[in-house]
Design an enzyme around this catalytic site. Structure first.
Site, PDB file in Angstrom:
ATOM      1  N   ASP A  14       3.275  -8.394 -18.771  1.00 16.43           N
ATOM      2  CA  ASP A  14       2.629  -9.535 -19.410  1.00 16.43           C
ATOM      3  C   ASP A  14       3.013  -9.634 -20.884  1.00 16.43           C
ATOM      4  OD1 ASP A  14       1.384  -9.997 -16.992  1.00 16.43           O
ATOM      5  OD2 ASP A  14      -0.386  -8.807 -17.522  1.00 16.43           O
ATOM      6  N   TYR A  68       1.951   3.211 -15.152  1.00 17.48           N
ATOM      7  CA  TYR A  68       1.697   2.632 -16.470  1.00 17.48           C
ATOM      8  C   TYR A  68       0.891   3.623 -17.294  1.00 17.48           C
ATOM      9  CZ  TYR A  68       3.022  -2.119 -14.946  1.00 17.48           C
ATOM     10  OH  TYR A  68       3.695  -3.225 -14.505  1.00 17.48           O
TER      11      TYR A  68
END
Length: 466
Positions: free
Chosen positions: A154, A209
């Site tokens: 994002d 992540y």
């Protein structure tokens, strides 16, 4: 005249003019042969070939236009020669190991036709074209080079181990040439050959992540949210890890993203592991890293997972809201800032088992590139997170919104019959966001606020119950 006389006249005429051949065009008269120099007439086929040469401009055994053709070949431009050379190079399916700092970019994926929102792929494709790895038309239509990314990060999200697959010309010093056309905060750290049908998104088994945040985010709500002297205690770290471990397994994460219904199968996601590492100090501020490994993630899912745990640890929400968020009821889960989120690694276990040791392909483990990945994080990713947090205070500003956050508020509460604009703000947890509107001024809220609340409620209602 009798027949013998006609035959004698025809023979004399043939000896004087030569034998007749059926061809078009004017006939050439031949002088009669001299005495003692009589030669046998040439065959008909040889004379026909000589006539064709004469009509096509044959001179001295070579055509006139051959010289012009040779001159035209010498005038070919160098660009055409380079294009021929590229077409002769092998075009192979490869994967690139990428690392980048996402600050200032609107995500990873390229937005074709929207130049105002710059993405990581914009710079990558430009570097591929300028380095000569792909033709220019492949840069305009990325499907022509079978381009695919493992994860679509994002806005503002960084990556230390992003992997993309594509077809390129295997030119000499390909990594050096690509990096020479990239900014310093975007690097290609590795390249490997893969199978022809390889797709980095579909072949990826899991993604890891990490979320880097200042530890004062875990301080209790009674404490100053901007207290940089805060240090995470062992008891608080243990409580954080206990909550993070609740995410492991398969759950319905429809409340952790947008435009997902509670009964959609794609809302079910499998989390392999999630934990918080020991804190460390950078420039006088203590930070911690939360790592999460899952098969795949939806938009904003990790940021909301972190945001909910932070809200529970700080005392703004009970622990029961965690289990309630996996149910069908609508829960407004707070979303942590995107600054600290980084794609650390992508995993290809099944591909490595099948093709990693077949003698033709390398396993996609990137063990030799780990030192370069660590150096990039220390040089670009960590400093960007620390400096941005110090100057923009994104985490501190987000923490200041938690006191007015209503986890039980549903988006369609404002659409109830007879609910006024101020009551709609209170039902949605936004009344405290407008301290300048005193109770005496509430009846004077403009009609635009009422229309805005109604439109927002209708849109949210359709998303939940579509």
């Amino acid at each position: 005249m009798g027949v013998p006389s006609l035959r004698a006249a025809a023979g004399a005429l043939s000896r004087a003019c030569g034998r007749w051949s059926p061809r078009l065009g004017p006939r050439l008269l031949r002088s009669p042969p001299m005495a003692g120099n009589v030669q046998a007439p040439a065959p008909v086929g040889a004379r026909l070939q000589q006539d064709r040469k004469a009509r096509s401009g044959w001179q001295g055994g070579a055509r006139v236009w051959e010289e012009t053709e040779q001159q035209a070949k010498k005038l070919k431009s160098s660009g055409d020669e380079d294009g021929e050379q590229h077409r002769k190079l092998p075009k192979r399916k490869i994967v690139l190991l990428m690392a980048y700092s996402g600050k200032g970019y609107h995500g990873m994926q390229r937005n074709v036709g929207s130049s105002q929102f710059k993405t990581i792929e914009d710079d990558l494709v430009s570097a591929l074209v300028r380095s000569g790895c792909i033709p220019e038309n492949h840069g305009e239509d990325m499907r022509k080079m079978s381009f695919q990314r493992c994860a679509r990060t994002d806005k503002g999200v960084s990556a230390a181990g992003q992997v993309v697959s594509l077809k390129v010309w295997l030119i000499d010093d390909i990594l050096e040439k690509i990096n020479s056309h990239l900014p310093s905060h975007i690097r290609i750290l590795g390249l490997k050959r893969v199978t022809g049908g390889f797709n980095s998104k579909n072949k990826c088994d899991a993604r890891t992540y990490f979320y880097m945040l200042p530890t004062f985010a875990f301080a209790h709500k009674d404490r100053d949210v901007q207290d940089e002297t805060y240090r995470l205690t062992a008891e608080t770290l243990q409580s954080v890890n206990r909550l993070l471990a609740c995410y492991k397994g398969t759950h319905n994460f429809h409340n952790f993203t947008s435009q997902k219904g509670p009964r959609e199968p794609s809302a079910q996601r499998y989390i392999l592991d999630m934990y918080c590492e020991e804190p460390f100090v950078r420039e006088g501020m203590e930070f911690a890293v939360i790592k999460v490994k899952g098969q795949s993630f939806m938009t904003h899912q990790i940021r909301k997972m972190v945001g909910l745990v932070v809200a529970i640890v700080k005392g703004y929400a009970p622990e029961s809201v965690l289990a309630r968020s996996w149910g069908e009821a609508k829960v407004d889960v707070p979303k942590a800032p995107g600054l600290g989120l980084v794609l650390e690694r992508v995993h290809f276990e099944k591909y490595n088992q099948r093709f990693g040791n077949d003698g033709l392909h390398e396993p996609l483990d990137w063990a030799q590139e780990e030192a370069e990945v660590a150096a990039f994080k220390e040089q670009h990713i960590y400093p960007a997170i620390v400096s941005t947090e110090r100057h923009e205070r994104s985490m501190a500003q987000w923490l200041s919104t938690l006191p007015v956050h209503d986890f039980s508020a549903t988006a369609h509460a404002a659409a109830k019959v007879g609910l006024g604009p101020w009551a709609g703000l209170e039902a949605m947890g936004l009344a405290q966001a407008l301290p300048q509107a005193q109770p005496s001024a509430r009846p004077h809220l403009s009609l635009s606020v009422t229309k805005l609340l109604t439109q927002f409620a209708l849109v949210s209602f359709c998303r939940v119950y579509r």
